[in-house]
Design a protein around this motif. Structure first.
Motif, PDB file in Angstrom:
ATOM      1  N   ALA A 179       8.656  -9.900  -3.703  1.00 33.17           N
ATOM      2  CA  ALA A 179       8.569 -11.294  -3.283  1.00 33.17           C
ATOM      3  C   ALA A 179       7.348 -11.578  -2.401  1.00 33.17           C
ATOM      4  CB  ALA A 179       9.840 -11.686  -2.527  1.00 33.17           C
ATOM      5  N   VAL A 180       6.607 -10.546  -2.011  1.00 35.48           N
ATOM      6  CA  VAL A 180       5.463 -10.726  -1.126  1.00 35.48           C
ATOM      7  C   VAL A 180       4.235 -11.111  -1.942  1.00 35.48           C
ATOM      8  CG1 VAL A 180       3.968  -9.636   0.593  1.00 35.48           C
ATOM      9  CG2 VAL A 180       6.398  -9.033   0.492  1.00 35.48           C
ATOM     10  N   SER A 181       3.521 -12.141  -1.485  1.00 34.51           N
ATOM     11  CA  SER A 181       2.275 -12.557  -2.142  1.00 34.51           C
ATOM     12  C   SER A 181       1.113 -11.851  -1.455  1.00 34.51           C
ATOM     13  CB  SER A 181       2.099 -14.070  -2.042  1.00 34.51           C
ATOM     14  OG  SER A 181       3.112 -14.725  -2.754  1.00 34.51           O
ATOM     15  N   PHE A 182       0.754 -10.682  -1.968  1.00 34.68           N
ATOM     16  CA  PHE A 182      -0.360  -9.934  -1.401  1.00 34.68           C
ATOM     17  C   PHE A 182      -1.678 -10.564  -1.830  1.00 34.68           C
ATOM     18  CE2 PHE A 182       2.939  -6.533  -1.680  1.00 34.68           C
ATOM     19  CZ  PHE A 182       3.035  -6.275  -0.320  1.00 34.68           C
ATOM     20  N   THR A 183      -2.666 -10.557  -0.922  1.00 34.26           N
ATOM     21  CA  THR A 183      -3.990 -11.081  -1.232  1.00 34.26           C
ATOM     22  C   THR A 183      -4.633 -10.256  -2.339  1.00 34.26           C
ATOM     23  OG1 THR A 183      -4.217 -11.787   1.070  1.00 34.26           O
ATOM     24  CG2 THR A 183      -6.236 -11.662  -0.231  1.00 34.26           C
ATOM     25  N   VAL A 184      -4.543  -8.947  -2.223  1.00 34.80           N
ATOM     26  CA  VAL A 184      -4.962  -8.015  -3.276  1.00 34.80           C
ATOM     27  C   VAL A 184      -3.824  -7.013  -3.443  1.00 34.80           C
ATOM     28  CG1 VAL A 184      -7.437  -8.256  -2.773  1.00 34.80           C
ATOM     29  CG2 VAL A 184      -6.149  -6.421  -1.700  1.00 34.80           C
ATOM     30  N   PRO A 185      -3.679  -6.401  -4.606  1.00 33.93           N
ATOM     31  CA  PRO A 185      -2.600  -5.421  -4.768  1.00 33.93           C
ATOM     32  C   PRO A 185      -2.749  -4.291  -3.734  1.00 33.93           C
ATOM     33  CG  PRO A 185      -3.569  -5.966  -6.894  1.00 33.93           C
ATOM     34  CD  PRO A 185      -4.447  -6.585  -5.838  1.00 33.93           C
ATOM     35  N   PRO A 186      -1.629  -3.830  -3.173  1.00 39.46           N
ATOM     36  CA  PRO A 186      -1.711  -2.720  -2.209  1.00 39.46           C
ATOM     37  C   PRO A 186      -2.417  -1.512  -2.831  1.00 39.46           C
ATOM     38  CG  PRO A 186       0.477  -3.677  -2.171  1.00 39.46           C
ATOM     39  CD  PRO A 186      -0.260  -4.299  -3.332  1.00 39.46           C
ATOM     40  N   GLU A 187      -3.207  -0.824  -2.009  1.00 40.62           N
ATOM     41  CA  GLU A 187      -3.945   0.351  -2.490  1.00 40.62           C
ATOM     42  C   GLU A 187      -2.998   1.416  -3.029  1.00 40.62           C
ATOM     43  OE1 GLU A 187      -6.711   3.822  -0.613  1.00 40.62           O
ATOM     44  OE2 GLU A 187      -7.065   1.790   0.115  1.00 40.62           O
ATOM     45  N   ARG A 188      -1.853   1.570  -2.364  1.00 41.55           N
ATOM     46  CA  ARG A 188      -0.819   2.491  -2.840  1.00 41.55           C
ATOM     47  C   ARG A 188       0.325   1.639  -3.366  1.00 41.55           C
ATOM     48  NH1 ARG A 188       1.092   7.032   1.147  1.00 41.55           N
ATOM     49  NH2 ARG A 188      -0.920   7.854   0.531  1.00 41.55           N
ATOM     50  N   ALA A 189       0.598   1.744  -4.646  1.00 42.79           N
ATOM     51  CA  ALA A 189       1.648   0.928  -5.265  1.00 42.79           C
ATOM     52  C   ALA A 189       2.992   1.211  -4.594  1.00 42.79           C
ATOM     53  CB  ALA A 189       1.733   1.219  -6.751  1.00 42.79           C
ATOM     54  N   PRO A 190       3.661   0.159  -4.102  1.00 44.96           N
ATOM     55  CA  PRO A 190       4.946   0.363  -3.430  1.00 44.96           C
ATOM     56  C   PRO A 190       6.066   0.678  -4.420  1.00 44.96           C
ATOM     57  CG  PRO A 190       4.374  -1.967  -3.468  1.00 44.96           C
ATOM     58  CD  PRO A 190       3.221  -1.225  -4.058  1.00 44.96           C
ATOM     59  N   ALA A 191       6.977   1.522  -4.001  1.00 48.92           N
ATOM     60  CA  ALA A 191       8.129   1.876  -4.832  1.00 48.92           C
ATOM     61  C   ALA A 191       9.073   0.681  -4.950  1.00 48.92           C
ATOM     62  CB  ALA A 191       8.865   3.061  -4.217  1.00 48.92           C
ATOM     63  N   ALA A 192       9.797   0.628  -6.042  1.00 48.98           N
ATOM     64  CA  ALA A 192      10.801  -0.420  -6.231  1.00 48.98           C
ATOM     65  C   ALA A 192      11.842  -0.320  -5.115  1.00 48.98           C
ATOM     66  CB  ALA A 192      11.463  -0.256  -7.590  1.00 48.98           C
ATOM     67  N   GLY A 193      12.324  -1.468  -4.679  1.00 47.81           N
ATOM     68  CA  GLY A 193      13.362  -1.497  -3.659  1.00 47.81           C
ATOM     69  C   GLY A 193      12.843  -1.360  -2.235  1.00 47.81           C
TER      70      GLY A 193
END
Length: 162
Positions: A66-80
């Motif tokens: 649900a977070v609108s990141f400005t750019v995708p996080p450098e490390r892809a976050p895990a589900a949940g």
């Protein structure tokens, strides 16, 4: 005699625990006493808020989807997991130290790009502080992105390095 031995054991165990806790915080590459003091009184803050350099906040996190990141996080976050964004004004010196109470990935975004960290220190044995990351930035506006947190809130301190 048995009570004396048990009492002595309890005192020694308590002393060892206190020493281990102090030793854990002393294991950071730089002092974290400012963060400890700020985290104790950090006000509750929502994702998307402006954070003041020199302060701390108890940041409410949202499900990472649900977070609108400005750019995708450098490390892809895990589900949940959870994340948040916050804005900050980088001081004229151009350096920020961002410290967290728990595990999460930190990205700092300026001019639409993630900035590589200049230094990192993380300790799992320091009560209340998990990591501290330094960034060399351009003075002005920046966005802090947190992602991959396992809890729904995290304390964050934004300071000038000592």
């Amino acid at each position: 005699m048995k009570k004396v031995v048990l009492s002595l054991f309890a005192i020694l165990a308590g002393t060892s625990f206190a020493m281990a806790a102090d030793g854990g915080c002393d294991s950071f590459k730089w002092p974290v006493a400012r963060e400890q003091a700020l985290f104790a009184a950090a006000p509750a803050t929502q994702s998307g808020a402006a954070l003041a350099a020199g302060g701390a906040a108890d940041l409410a996190l949202e499900p990472v989807d649900a977070v609108s990141f400005t750019v995708p996080p450098e490390r892809a976050p895990a589900a949940g997991t959870f994340g948040a964004t916050a804005s900050v004004t980088v001081p004229p010196e151009g350096e920020l130290q961002i410290s967290l109470s728990g595990e999460a990935w930190i990205d700092v975004i300026q001019d639409g790009h993630a900035t590589k960290s200049a230094a990192f220190s993380g300790v799992k044995t320091c009560p209340g502080i998990r990591k501290s990351v330094r960034f060399k930035l351009t003075p002005g506006a920046a966005t802090i992105q947190l992602s991959g947190a396992k809890d729904e809130s995290i304390k964050v301190a934004v300071l000038a390095p000592e």
